[in-house]
Design a protein around this motif. Structure first.
Motif, PDB file in Angstrom:
ATOM      1  N   VAL A  21       0.725  -1.115   0.249  1.00  0.00           N
ATOM      2  CA  VAL A  21       0.001   0.145   0.022  1.00  0.00           C
ATOM      3  C   VAL A  21       0.891   1.372  -0.221  1.00  0.00           C
ATOM      4  CG1 VAL A  21      -1.490   1.501   1.224  1.00  0.00           C
ATOM      5  CG2 VAL A  21      -1.892  -1.312   1.093  1.00  0.00           C
ATOM      6  N   ALA A  22       1.721   1.216   0.795  1.00  0.00           N
ATOM      7  CA  ALA A  22       2.521   2.422   1.178  1.00  0.00           C
ATOM      8  C   ALA A  22       3.730   2.747  -0.064  1.00  0.00           C
ATOM      9  CB  ALA A  22       3.132   2.805   2.562  1.00  0.00           C
ATOM     10  N   ILE A  23       4.264   1.802  -0.340  1.00  0.00           N
ATOM     11  CA  ILE A  23       5.317   1.893  -1.277  1.00  0.00           C
ATOM     12  C   ILE A  23       5.095   1.371  -2.776  1.00  0.00           C
ATOM     13  CG2 ILE A  23       7.842   1.154  -1.763  1.00  0.00           C
ATOM     14  CD1 ILE A  23       8.156   0.469   1.188  1.00  0.00           C
ATOM     15  N   ALA A  65      11.119   6.339  -7.429  1.00  0.00           N
ATOM     16  CA  ALA A  65      10.438   7.368  -6.387  1.00  0.00           C
ATOM     17  C   ALA A  65      11.093   8.617  -6.620  1.00  0.00           C
ATOM     18  CB  ALA A  65      10.319   6.681  -5.239  1.00  0.00           C
ATOM     19  N   ILE A  66      12.383   8.441  -6.585  1.00  0.00           N
ATOM     20  CA  ILE A  66      13.330   9.885  -6.284  1.00  0.00           C
ATOM     21  C   ILE A  66      13.242  10.522  -7.775  1.00  0.00           C
ATOM     22  CG2 ILE A  66      15.697  10.796  -6.441  1.00  0.00           C
ATOM     23  CD1 ILE A  66      16.540   8.454  -4.460  1.00  0.00           C
ATOM     24  N   PHE A  67      13.198   9.944  -8.924  1.00  0.00           N
ATOM     25  CA  PHE A  67      12.932  10.555 -10.165  1.00  0.00           C
ATOM     26  C   PHE A  67      11.568  11.336 -10.199  1.00  0.00           C
ATOM     27  CE2 PHE A  67      12.269  11.266 -14.580  1.00  0.00           C
ATOM     28  CZ  PHE A  67      13.457  11.935 -14.939  1.00  0.00           C
ATOM     29  N   ALA A  68      10.545  10.628  -9.918  1.00  0.00           N
ATOM     30  CA  ALA A  68       9.063  11.034  -9.987  1.00  0.00           C
ATOM     31  C   ALA A  68       9.031  12.000  -9.053  1.00  0.00           C
ATOM     32  CB  ALA A  68       8.206   9.639  -9.957  1.00  0.00           C
ATOM     33  N   GLY A  69       9.439  11.858  -7.904  1.00  0.00           N
ATOM     34  CA  GLY A  69       9.224  12.833  -6.699  1.00  0.00           C
ATOM     35  C   GLY A  69       9.897  13.986  -6.746  1.00  0.00           C
ATOM     36  N   TRP A  70      11.321  13.944  -7.005  1.00  0.00           N
ATOM     37  CA  TRP A  70      12.101  15.066  -7.084  1.00  0.00           C
ATOM     38  C   TRP A  70      12.600  15.657  -8.327  1.00  0.00           C
ATOM     39  CZ3 TRP A  70      13.182  16.870  -1.810  1.00  0.00           C
ATOM     40  CH2 TRP A  70      12.938  16.062  -1.097  1.00  0.00           C
ATOM     41  N   ILE A  71      12.884  14.685  -9.400  1.00  0.00           N
ATOM     42  CA  ILE A  71      13.422  15.279 -10.405  1.00  0.00           C
ATOM     43  C   ILE A  71      12.483  15.882 -11.481  1.00  0.00           C
ATOM     44  CG2 ILE A  71      15.068  14.758 -12.361  1.00  0.00           C
ATOM     45  CD1 ILE A  71      16.461  14.323  -9.666  1.00  0.00           C
ATOM     46  N   ALA A  93       7.770   6.738   0.184  1.00  0.00           N
ATOM     47  CA  ALA A  93       8.245   5.409  -0.272  1.00  0.00           C
ATOM     48  C   ALA A  93       9.772   5.433  -0.398  1.00  0.00           C
ATOM     49  CB  ALA A  93       7.995   5.497  -1.829  1.00  0.00           C
ATOM     50  N   PRO A  94      10.563   6.471  -0.832  1.00  0.00           N
ATOM     51  CA  PRO A  94      11.841   6.593  -0.721  1.00  0.00           C
ATOM     52  C   PRO A  94      12.441   6.335   0.824  1.00  0.00           C
ATOM     53  CG  PRO A  94      11.255   8.572  -1.731  1.00  0.00           C
ATOM     54  CD  PRO A  94       9.825   7.854  -1.250  1.00  0.00           C
ATOM     55  N   THR A  95      11.779   7.029   1.670  1.00  0.00           N
ATOM     56  CA  THR A  95      12.202   6.948   3.162  1.00  0.00           C
ATOM     57  C   THR A  95      12.237   5.590   3.688  1.00  0.00           C
ATOM     58  OG1 THR A  95      11.273   9.074   3.332  1.00  0.00           O
ATOM     59  CG2 THR A  95      12.359   7.976   5.360  1.00  0.00           C
ATOM     60  N   ALA A  96      11.099   4.848   3.389  1.00  0.00           N
ATOM     61  CA  ALA A  96      10.832   3.419   3.860  1.00  0.00           C
ATOM     62  C   ALA A  96      12.055   2.581   3.137  1.00  0.00           C
ATOM     63  CB  ALA A  96       9.387   2.971   3.224  1.00  0.00           C
TER      64      ALA A  96
END
Ligand code: PHE
Length: 462
Positions: free
Chosen positions: A65-67, A412-418, A447-450
């Motif tokens: 669910v979360a990731i 996740a990093i790409f979609a969230g941050w880049i 997701a990235p933190t988890a």
């Protein structure tokens, strides 16, 4: 085709050179076909058994669910925006976001992960194929748990038999991929998934009729958190990626064939829901049989092959149901295996300008060769150990527990941050901006933190 102008960059492709799914339903079928496979019916029960049951299941569900769901949305979205093999998609999306070209190595890691997974996936699918034959000749009828276990041990001890069935499975995969994943797949999966559901429900019905139904359910659903450590949490998280086909480009490449006007978020939730349901049904069907027959939940990769045939051997109509079940298991494995190799094949066709058939032969043969070493790791090479693991367990650990979560972390990093938020918002096109905010929060932070925390803990224990 509807084509939105908001946030669409000039370089963006409208369709893929490899073609497109005919409808939303076709995509759901194909992606569900990729997700539902050996991971749900073979792997989920045995790793749950090895990791003590309920607590492991809860961690796995939380990860889905979360990731899993946010990353599935992100991966499909990147694929549809890039419209090429994951390697080229990541390169062009990096250019669009004015980020470093090296993002294409994320695509490369996925291609390698898919190749390694398929090498052992095909061996296990080969076991299922050999069980089609055994069911057909009635090997299981009326047999007790010890005979059924002996049948499985015989297969494990025979490199020739395993390599034979592995070769047939690999050949079938290559034939389908050579024809293009779309033709044939849509019809096959349309019939496959519903029938698989029906058979699993039938098996659950049989499990309910044993006296050990409650014990099976409580093993699966009453958590005892003292049973799990960091490595079990890593396995649960890795399995969330594995079972949803995430982190290696399979869903990205399927997303690249997705027409513009289809809601990615809704389809992702449907696919993840169906996938989870199949896994839970398999667990509910299997554990009562494990306890009823005095088997160990931690029996390992042979678990379903040592339990389900007992049920088929004793229930009325068991010959037919057993035969049908193993045929469906092979088909479910096939609809996943083609997605494991598709990113590599799409890349070879795009960049090396070679024909699909040739790309399939090259990839198929090399995967087959690695698979042979996996088949040998169950017998003649069983004491070959690398980092304390045999070849099968090593490949499984590196891919499912490390490469897929790492791939997912990078997605996740790409979609969230880049990626520019206006681009992801335009691509997802959610009906309510709050939905977008929720997804953006999950993909950017949760997701990235988890994944990161789980990795840190595991490094801590190594
Ligand atoms: N999801 C598939 C299964 O559960 C395996 C798979 C993993 C397929 C990664 C594609 C990519 O069997």
């Amino acid at each position: 085709m509807s084509f939105k102008t908001t946030g669409v960059s000039v370089t963006q492709k409208i369709t893929s050179q490899h073609g497109e799914w005919s409808s939303r339903f076709a995509f759901i079928l194909a992606a569900t076909g990729s997700a539902v496979g050996l991971g749900n019916i073979w792997k989920f029960p045995y790793i749950t058994g090895e990791n003590g049951g309920g607590a492991f299941v809860i961690v796995y569900l939380l990860c889905v669910v979360a990731i899993g769901i946010p990353i599935m949305i992100a991966e499909t979205m990147l694929g549809r925006r890039g419209r090429e093999s994951p390697i080229n998609t990541m390169a062009s999306l990096a250019t669009e976001a004015k980020a470093h070209k090296n993002w294409r190595y994320l695509g490369w890691m996925g291609v390698i992960a898919g190749f390694l997974i398929l090498s052992y996936y095909s061996v296990i699918a080969g076991w299922a194929l050999s069980y089609v034959g055994k069911s057909f000749v009635g090997s299981f009828s009326g047999e007790d748990a010890s005979t059924i276990s002996a049948i499985f041990s015989d297969l494990m001890n025979s490199p020739v038999e395993q390599i034979f069935w592995h070769s047939i499975f690999m050949l079938a995969t290559m034939l389908i991929v050579a024809r293009g994943v779309k033709s044939g797949l849509e019809t096959a999966v349309r019939f496959l998934i519903p029938t698989l559901f029906v058979l699993l429900i039938l098996l659950v019905g049989y499990a309910m009729s044993t006296d050990f139904y409650k014990q099976g359910l409580s093993f699966l659903f009453s958590p005892d958190f003292s049973e799990i450590d960091a490595d079990a949490v890593l396995t649960a998280m890795g399995h969330a990626f594995f079972t949803l086909s995430l982190g290696m480009g399979a869903i990205m490449v399927y997303g690249s064939y997705l027409p513009k006007n289809i809601s990615i978020a809704k389809t992702s939730i449907i696919i993840a829901g169906a996938d989870t349901l199949v896994a839970l049904l398999a667990g509910i069907a299997i554990f009562p049989l494990v306890f009823a027959n005095g088997l160990e939940p931690s029996a390992g990769p042979g678990l379903i092959f040592q339990t389900l045939p007992i049920a088929f051997g004793h229930m009325s109509g068991g010959w037919l149901f057993g035969l049908l079940f193993f045929i469906l298991l092979v088909l479910a494995a096939l609809s996943s295996s083609i997605s494991l190799i598709e990113p590599a094949v799409a890349f070879l066709v795009e960049n090396k300008k070679i024909a699909r058939t040739k790309a399939c032969i090259v990839m198929g043969f090399s995967t087959w060769a690695v698979g042979v070493t996996v088949a040998l790791s169950f017998n003649v090479w069983s004491d070959v150990s690398i980092f304390g693991k045999d070849i099968f367990n090593l490949l499984d650990y590196i891919t499912a527990n490390l490469m897929l979560p790492l791939g997912g972390l990078c997605i996740a990093i790409f979609a969230g941050w880049i990626m520019k938020p206006e681009h992801s918002a335009a691509e997802l096109d959610l009906p309510d901006t709050n939905y977008f905010k929720i997804w953006k929060f999950l993909i950017t932070y949760v997701a990235p933190t988890a994944v990161f925390i789980v990795f840190v803990h595991v490094i801590g224990i190594i």
